[in-house]
Each structure stands twice: as structure tokens, then as C-alpha cells.
Design a protein around this motif. Structure first.
Motif, PDB file in Angstrom:
ATOM      1  N   ALA A 118       0.862  -1.175   0.000  1.00 50.74           N
ATOM      2  CA  ALA A 118       0.000   0.000   0.000  1.00 50.74           C
ATOM      3  C   ALA A 118       0.901   1.228   0.000  1.00 50.74           C
ATOM      4  O   ALA A 118       1.365   1.657   1.062  1.00 50.74           O
ATOM      5  CB  ALA A 118      -0.930  -0.009   1.206  1.00 50.74           C
ATOM      6  N   GLY A 119       1.217   1.730  -1.187  1.00 51.70           N
ATOM      7  CA  GLY A 119       2.142   2.857  -1.285  1.00 51.70           C
ATOM      8  C   GLY A 119       3.502   2.460  -0.754  1.00 51.70           C
ATOM      9  O   GLY A 119       4.083   1.473  -1.186  1.00 51.70           O
ATOM     10  N   GLY A 120       4.011   3.204   0.227  1.00 57.64           N
ATOM     11  CA  GLY A 120       5.315   2.901   0.804  1.00 57.64           C
ATOM     12  C   GLY A 120       5.276   1.894   1.934  1.00 57.64           C
ATOM     13  O   GLY A 120       6.302   1.575   2.531  1.00 57.64           O
ATOM     14  N   SER A 121       4.111   1.346   2.233  1.00 54.87           N
ATOM     15  CA  SER A 121       3.964   0.331   3.283  1.00 54.87           C
ATOM     16  C   SER A 121       3.964  -1.056   2.637  1.00 54.87           C
ATOM     17  O   SER A 121       3.312  -1.274   1.621  1.00 54.87           O
ATOM     18  CB  SER A 121       2.657   0.559   4.040  1.00 54.87           C
ATOM     19  OG  SER A 121       2.494  -0.413   5.039  1.00 54.87           O
ATOM     20  N   ILE A 122       4.696  -1.981   3.258  1.00 56.47           N
ATOM     21  CA  ILE A 122       4.820  -3.324   2.696  1.00 56.47           C
ATOM     22  C   ILE A 122       4.711  -4.362   3.808  1.00 56.47           C
ATOM     23  O   ILE A 122       5.325  -4.217   4.865  1.00 56.47           O
ATOM     24  CB  ILE A 122       6.155  -3.451   1.919  1.00 56.47           C
ATOM     25  CG1 ILE A 122       6.276  -4.766   1.168  1.00 56.47           C
ATOM     26  CG2 ILE A 122       7.355  -3.230   2.822  1.00 56.47           C
ATOM     27  CD1 ILE A 122       7.449  -4.811   0.177  1.00 56.47           C
ATOM     28  N   GLY A 123       3.884  -5.363   3.581  1.00 53.21           N
ATOM     29  CA  GLY A 123       3.756  -6.478   4.521  1.00 53.21           C
ATOM     30  C   GLY A 123       4.645  -7.619   4.054  1.00 53.21           C
ATOM     31  O   GLY A 123       4.659  -7.947   2.868  1.00 53.21           O
ATOM     32  N   ILE A 124       5.385  -8.201   4.988  1.00 54.18           N
ATOM     33  CA  ILE A 124       6.320  -9.278   4.663  1.00 54.18           C
ATOM     34  C   ILE A 124       6.007 -10.510   5.497  1.00 54.18           C
ATOM     35  O   ILE A 124       5.839 -10.424   6.716  1.00 54.18           O
ATOM     36  CB  ILE A 124       7.786  -8.856   4.945  1.00 54.18           C
ATOM     37  CG1 ILE A 124       8.145  -7.592   4.155  1.00 54.18           C
ATOM     38  CG2 ILE A 124       8.761  -9.982   4.629  1.00 54.18           C
ATOM     39  CD1 ILE A 124       8.099  -7.740   2.656  1.00 54.18           C
ATOM     40  N   ALA A 125       5.931 -11.653   4.810  1.00 53.28           N
ATOM     41  CA  ALA A 125       5.848 -12.951   5.478  1.00 53.28           C
ATOM     42  C   ALA A 125       7.229 -13.569   5.315  1.00 53.28           C
ATOM     43  O   ALA A 125       7.606 -14.030   4.236  1.00 53.28           O
ATOM     44  CB  ALA A 125       4.780 -13.820   4.830  1.00 53.28           C
ATOM     45  N   TYR A 126       8.015 -13.520   6.379  1.00 53.76           N
ATOM     46  CA  TYR A 126       9.391 -14.019   6.322  1.00 53.76           C
ATOM     47  C   TYR A 126       9.401 -15.535   6.198  1.00 53.76           C
ATOM     48  O   TYR A 126       8.490 -16.219   6.685  1.00 53.76           O
ATOM     49  CB  TYR A 126      10.179 -13.578   7.561  1.00 53.76           C
ATOM     50  CG  TYR A 126      10.484 -12.098   7.549  1.00 53.76           C
ATOM     51  CD1 TYR A 126      11.547 -11.605   6.801  1.00 53.76           C
ATOM     52  CD2 TYR A 126       9.716 -11.202   8.275  1.00 53.76           C
ATOM     53  CE1 TYR A 126      11.826 -10.245   6.781  1.00 53.76           C
ATOM     54  CE2 TYR A 126       9.991  -9.844   8.266  1.00 53.76           C
ATOM     55  CZ  TYR A 126      11.048  -9.377   7.511  1.00 53.76           C
ATOM     56  OH  TYR A 126      11.324  -8.035   7.483  1.00 53.76           O
ATOM     57  N   ASP A 128      11.087 -17.609   7.773  1.00 47.81           N
ATOM     58  CA  ASP A 128      11.174 -18.307   9.066  1.00 47.81           C
ATOM     59  C   ASP A 128       9.860 -18.267   9.846  1.00 47.81           C
ATOM     60  O   ASP A 128       9.786 -18.738  10.974  1.00 47.81           O
ATOM     61  CB  ASP A 128      12.318 -17.737   9.905  1.00 47.81           C
ATOM     62  CG  ASP A 128      12.085 -16.300  10.371  1.00 47.81           C
ATOM     63  OD1 ASP A 128      11.014 -15.712  10.065  1.00 47.81           O
ATOM     64  OD2 ASP A 128      12.992 -15.752  11.032  1.00 47.81           O
ATOM     65  N   GLY A 129       8.810 -17.662   9.253  1.00 50.00           N
ATOM     66  CA  GLY A 129       7.508 -17.622   9.905  1.00 50.00           C
ATOM     67  C   GLY A 129       7.146 -16.285  10.521  1.00 50.00           C
ATOM     68  O   GLY A 129       5.972 -16.039  10.822  1.00 50.00           O
ATOM     69  N   ASP A 130       8.129 -15.408  10.753  1.00 43.95           N
ATOM     70  CA  ASP A 130       7.825 -14.078  11.285  1.00 43.95           C
ATOM     71  C   ASP A 130       7.088 -13.263  10.233  1.00 43.95           C
ATOM     72  O   ASP A 130       7.185 -13.524   9.033  1.00 43.95           O
ATOM     73  CB  ASP A 130       9.117 -13.342  11.681  1.00 43.95           C
ATOM     74  CG  ASP A 130       9.719 -13.859  12.972  1.00 43.95           C
ATOM     75  OD1 ASP A 130       8.963 -14.383  13.808  1.00 43.95           O
ATOM     76  OD2 ASP A 130      10.954 -13.737  13.138  1.00 43.95           O
ATOM     77  N   ARG A 131       6.368 -12.252  10.705  1.00 46.26           N
ATOM     78  CA  ARG A 131       5.650 -11.333   9.814  1.00 46.26           C
ATOM     79  C   ARG A 131       5.866  -9.921  10.339  1.00 46.26           C
ATOM     80  O   ARG A 131       6.017  -9.715  11.542  1.00 46.26           O
ATOM     81  CB  ARG A 131       4.157 -11.643   9.808  1.00 46.26           C
ATOM     82  CG  ARG A 131       3.802 -13.052   9.354  1.00 46.26           C
ATOM     83  CD  ARG A 131       2.312 -13.315   9.396  1.00 46.26           C
ATOM     84  NE  ARG A 131       1.578 -12.716   8.299  1.00 46.26           N
ATOM     85  CZ  ARG A 131       1.532 -13.203   7.055  1.00 46.26           C
ATOM     86  NH1 ARG A 131       2.201 -14.294   6.754  1.00 46.26           N
ATOM     87  NH2 ARG A 131       0.839 -12.597   6.115  1.00 46.26           N
ATOM     88  N   GLU A 132       5.853  -8.966   9.430  1.00 46.56           N
ATOM     89  CA  GLU A 132       5.866  -7.568   9.839  1.00 46.56           C
ATOM     90  C   GLU A 132       5.364  -6.691   8.709  1.00 46.56           C
ATOM     91  O   GLU A 132       5.392  -7.082   7.538  1.00 46.56           O
ATOM     92  CB  GLU A 132       7.252  -7.108  10.314  1.00 46.56           C
ATOM     93  CG  GLU A 132       8.230  -6.760   9.217  1.00 46.56           C
ATOM     94  CD  GLU A 132       9.528  -6.119   9.744  1.00 46.56           C
ATOM     95  OE1 GLU A 132       9.483  -5.283  10.655  1.00 46.56           O
ATOM     96  OE2 GLU A 132      10.584  -6.485   9.207  1.00 46.56           O
ATOM     97  N   THR A 133       4.904  -5.520   9.099  1.00 45.64           N
ATOM     98  CA  THR A 133       4.586  -4.476   8.142  1.00 45.64           C
ATOM     99  C   THR A 133       5.650  -3.418   8.337  1.00 45.64           C
ATOM    100  O   THR A 133       5.900  -2.970   9.462  1.00 45.64           O
ATOM    101  CB  THR A 133       3.184  -3.893   8.385  1.00 45.64           C
ATOM    102  OG1 THR A 133       2.228  -4.945   8.233  1.00 45.64           O
ATOM    103  CG2 THR A 133       2.873  -2.790   7.390  1.00 45.64           C
ATOM    104  N   THR A 134       6.298  -3.047   7.256  1.00 49.47           N
ATOM    105  CA  THR A 134       7.396  -2.089   7.319  1.00 49.47           C
ATOM    106  C   THR A 134       7.270  -1.134   6.138  1.00 49.47           C
ATOM    107  O   THR A 134       6.219  -1.028   5.531  1.00 49.47           O
ATOM    108  CB  THR A 134       8.754  -2.849   7.348  1.00 49.47           C
ATOM    109  OG1 THR A 134       9.811  -1.917   7.564  1.00 49.47           O
ATOM    110  CG2 THR A 134       8.993  -3.659   6.100  1.00 49.47           C
ATOM    111  N   THR A 135       8.341  -0.447   5.814  1.00 52.27           N
ATOM    112  CA  THR A 135       8.341   0.452   4.667  1.00 52.27           C
ATOM    113  C   THR A 135       9.128  -0.178   3.524  1.00 52.27           C
ATOM    114  O   THR A 135      10.010  -1.020   3.758  1.00 52.27           O
ATOM    115  CB  THR A 135       8.981   1.805   5.013  1.00 52.27           C
ATOM    116  OG1 THR A 135      10.363   1.603   5.330  1.00 52.27           O
ATOM    117  CG2 THR A 135       8.270   2.468   6.185  1.00 52.27           C
ATOM    118  N   THR A 136       8.819   0.239   2.297  1.00 50.49           N
ATOM    119  CA  THR A 136       9.558  -0.276   1.150  1.00 50.49           C
ATOM    120  C   THR A 136      11.044   0.050   1.250  1.00 50.49           C
ATOM    121  O   THR A 136      11.878  -0.681   0.736  1.00 50.49           O
ATOM    122  CB  THR A 136       8.991   0.278  -0.170  1.00 50.49           C
ATOM    123  OG1 THR A 136       8.993   1.713  -0.124  1.00 50.49           O
ATOM    124  CG2 THR A 136       7.590  -0.240  -0.440  1.00 50.49           C
TER     125      THR A 136
END
Length: 142
Positions: A118-126, A128-136
Motif C-alpha cells: 500500500a504505497g510505501g507500506s509493505i507487509g512481509i511474510a518471512y 522463518d515464519g515471522d511477519r511484519e509491516t514495514t516500509t519499502t
């Protein structure tokens, strides 16, 4: 050309077949080269991926200026670099694509899959199972 194609299909002359194949390869290479030259930044303001310091990792940023075969890119993390147009390509990240991100901004890069954008926001499914929403700006691709 039609008679050359007919000869190749009939198996009459191998040298003409080789010539035909060379012509097809040259045409394909020409098409690919023409496409590749238009694949970089087109205008100021384009969101692109750029090969930061030629290290082989592609980071997102915005083209600030273009000229003399170079682009100045303001990366999403705030860095600025002027580099050759061959080191700039269109932004093509999409959901499901593999990237590496700086997990929680701690300086360690881990592979993962883009789960949202979503624009400069990016959701990542790592991986190793971790997840986070961060910036591009905290992510890169190869």
C-alpha cells in the motif's frame, strides 16, 4: 523468406535452415534489446528499483533527475545516488514476490514474501515464519 521456410520444413537444405535459425535469433535479440533499452526510468518522478552502489541489490526509489545517460534516485530510505540508466529498472514489486527486508530495522536482512503493498507500506511474510509491516525503504530484491 517463404521459400526458405518451405525448404526448412521440407528438410531440403540444412544450410538454409541454419540461416533461417540465425535470422530468427537475430530478430529475437533485436526485439529484446529494443525492449530492454526502454525498460529503465522514463521520466522524473518514476518509482523505480535501482542497483545501489552496483552491489547487486535493487532498492526502491523515485527518479529525481535524468540526463546524460544517468538518473539521480532518491531511495525510499532517504539515500540519494546518481547512477547509469542500466542500473535503474521499473518498480515491479507485487504481492507474492520474494524480497529481503531489514527485520525490525535491526540491520539484519532476511528473505520473505510480499504479503501486502500500500504505497510505501509493505507487509512481509518471512521465510522463518515471522511477519511484519514495514516500509519499502527497508526492503530490497535481487
Amino acid at each position: 523468406m517463404a521459400s526458405l521456410t518451405q525448404s526448412v520444413q521440407a528438410g531440403e537444405d540444412c544450410s538454409q535452415g541454419s540461416t533461417f535459425m540465425k535470422l530468427r535469433m537475430l530478430l529475437a535479440a533485436g526485439f529484446m534489446a529494443a525492449f530492454a533499452t526502454s525498460a529503465g526510468a522514463q521520466t522524473v518522478g518514476d518509482w523505480v528499483l535501482a542497483n545501489y552502489q552496483g552491489a547487486g541489490y535493487w532498492y526502491p526509489g523515485i527518479v529525481q533527475s535524468l540526463g546524460n545517460g544517468q538518473a539521480t534516485v532518491l531511495y525510499d530510505d532517504g539515500d540519494v545516488e546518481t547512477l547509469g540508466l542500466n542500473a535503474v529498472r521499473p518498480y515491479d514489486w507485487m504481492i507474492g514476490m520474494q524480497v529481503e527486508c531489514n527485520f525490525q530495522g535491526q540491520g539484519d536482512w532476511y528473505p520473505g514474501t510480499i504479503s501486502s503493498l500500500a504505497g510505501g507500506s509493505i507487509g512481509i511474510a518471512y521465510d522463518d515464519g515471522d511477519r511484519e509491516t514495514t516500509t519499502t525503504g527497508a526492503c530490497r530484491s535481487q
